[in-house]
Enzyme design. Structure first.
Site, PDB file in Angstrom:
ATOM      1  N   GLY A  38       0.515  -1.223   0.246  1.00 59.57           N
ATOM      2  CA  GLY A  38       0.198   0.120   0.117  1.00 59.57           C
ATOM      3  C   GLY A  38       1.099   1.852  -0.116  1.00 59.57           C
ATOM      4  N   TYR A  71      -0.202   7.205   4.001  1.00 54.04           N
ATOM      5  CA  TYR A  71       0.484   6.983   4.733  1.00 54.04           C
ATOM      6  C   TYR A  71       1.464   6.082   4.405  1.00 54.04           C
ATOM      7  CZ  TYR A  71      -1.439   8.374   8.811  1.00 54.04           C
ATOM      8  OH  TYR A  71      -1.834   9.775   9.948  1.00 54.04           O
ATOM      9  N   TYR A 109     -16.537   4.503  14.152  1.00 54.68           N
ATOM     10  CA  TYR A 109     -15.245   4.406  13.376  1.00 54.68           C
ATOM     11  C   TYR A 109     -14.452   3.626  14.584  1.00 54.68           C
ATOM     12  CZ  TYR A 109     -10.627   4.109  11.470  1.00 54.68           C
ATOM     13  OH  TYR A 109      -9.958   3.682  10.867  1.00 54.68           O
ATOM     14  N   LYS A 138     -10.089  -2.913  12.793  1.00 56.44           N
ATOM     15  CA  LYS A 138      -8.651  -3.403  13.605  1.00 56.44           C
ATOM     16  C   LYS A 138      -8.185  -3.449  14.594  1.00 56.44           C
ATOM     17  CE  LYS A 138      -7.969   0.556  10.475  1.00 56.44           C
ATOM     18  NZ  LYS A 138      -6.622  -0.162   8.890  1.00 56.44           N
TER      19      LYS A 138
END
Ligand code: NAD
Length: 395
Positions: free
Chosen positions: A48, A53, A235, A244
């Protein structure tokens, strides 16, 4: 062709090659203005690596530590009369700058979730580097094809408890609206975990290990976000937060398999990226946050965040400082109580009329356009630009 921004909702369908190159150069210059990294990894794989990021995670070890880098991304090449994606142009510019500095760089444009791309990367490591010391996992994707079954999973951005209503920003209309999002069902939660959880991170590490291309004492990091309570429903407590949590569970599994302190999740700051602009509520939060952090002199972008990750955590004599759940926290400045108290006060009163006064929406928009190479100093946007730009190692 003359290239200008074409914005459709939360994406820009064009990108400027020279602007993207200037954006990459700006990040390289920032890293070069800092002291060289201590304990820098010398052979780094970034999954990625073309935007946000992940791009910063390629630039920092390369230009701050002299690392050889392999980058994996899923981007669109430009053609005559049609622009490529920003990540393609960023990668072309990164490789050009790396070559000028005598740094090894190889890139793979394909589906990181697939076995084929993993194998291509392994072959390149074997041929060129022998092993890698660090793997940064920085994918943000709306879907994933399971490499075993071929089944396609789709991630959704939804709450997991009650139906959720909050303020949001219609970035097109520059309007503070109210958004109501139905809670996800179990299948949507499971699919989001499949896409954005740690399963593929572990598949990468296991494949690299089986091929014998992981150096002794290698490190791997994946990125997460927590944020303040006002965004939790969408989130941290939402479908993406479940994914996550799975990522954190995967870090523990990797540490059990490969040695303590091998894998870690780094919790990063909320920033304008192609991925975050798609999340309801978050762009308004970011606009407010930017104004407050800029006033305090603590505002950072991806490159400043990742510079801190490598310099202060991986560069530290005793390695990364972890929180009570074993995570790196470079969201520490965002989460300072005095910042969050101010965010909350503004959040409670902000309306469309006060958007410019109470938030940094102008800064948000500027950053958003910059992601696609627009608004960079020194770029002549009225001039003809060539949309076909090769990424040197891809051709
Ligand atoms: P981004 O959209 O800028 O980058 C995503 C990258 O993934 C790109 O390089 C893209 O090409 C690549 N990619 C997507 N699908 C792919 C595929 N199938 N195969 C190969 N490459 C693929 O996103 P970002 O915001 O930089 O997010 C990276 C990570 O950081 C995510 O895990 C995200 O949750 C996390 N994070 C983001 C923020 C934020 O505010 N942006 C905050 C904290 C953590």
């Amino acid at each position: 062709m003359i290239i200008s921004p074409k914005i459709r909702g939360f994406i820009c369908t064009t990108a400027h090659p020279d602007g993207c190159a200037a954006h990459v150069q700006e990040q390289i210059d920032y890293v070069k203005s800092k002291p060289a990294l201590a304990n820098a990894p010398k052979r780094v794989l970034v999954v990625g690596s073309s935007t946000g990021y992940g791009l910063a995670s390629r630039i920092v070890p390369a230009f701050g530590g002299g690392a050889a880098t392999i980058g994996v991304f899923f981007e669109k090449e430009g053609s005559d009369g049609k622009t490529g994606s920003a990540g393609w142009y960023n990668s072309a510019a990164f490789e050009e700058a790396a070559a000028k500095s005598g740094l090894y760089a190889k890139s793979f444009n394909g589906d990181a979730f697939s076995k084929e791309v993993k194998q291509q990367v392994i072959d390149a490591i074997k041929a060129d580097l022998g092993q890698v010391d660090m793997i940064v996992y920085s994918l943000a994707s709306p879907r994933r094809t399971d490499p075993e079954t071929g089944e396609v999973y789709k991630s959704v951005l939804k709450p997991t408890g009650e139906t959720y209503t909050n303020k949001t920003l219609n970035t097109d209309k520059k309007q503070v609206d109210t958004v109501t999002i139905e809670s996800a069902n179990e299948d949507e939660i499971a699919q989001t975990v499949k896409v954005m959880g740690g399963e593929d991170w572990k598949l990468w590490i296991d494949a690299l290990s089986a091929a014998g291309v992981l150096a002794d004492g290698f490190k791997t990091v994946a990125y997460s976000y927590i944020g303040p309570e006002l965004t939790w429903a969408i989130y941290t407590d939402g479908t993406i937060g479940r994914a996550k949590l799975h990522l954190e569970q995967t870090a523990r599994e990797l540490n059990a398999a490969y040695g303590a302190d091998t894998a870690v999740v780094s919790v990063n700051k909320a920033l304008v990226t192609q991925a975050s602009s798609a999340i309801p509520v978050v762009p308004l939060y970011i606009s407010i946050l930017y104004k407050i952090m800029k006033a305090k002199g603590t505002h950072e972008g991806c490159i400043e965040q990742i510079q801190r990750l490598f310099a202060d955590h991986y560069g530290a004599a005793n390695g990364p400082v972890l929180d009570d759940k074993g995570r790196i926290r470079i969201d520490d400045w965002e989460m300072r109580p005095e910042v969050q108290e101010e965010v909350e006060k503004v959040w409670n009163v902000i309306t469309t009329e006060q958007l410019d006064e109470l938030s940094d929406f102008a800064g948000y928009q500027k950053e958003f356009l910059k992601l696609f190479g627009f608004g960079l100093a020194g770029v002549d946007y009225a001039a003809e630009a060539e949309p076909v730009r090769p990424v040197a190692s891809i051709g």
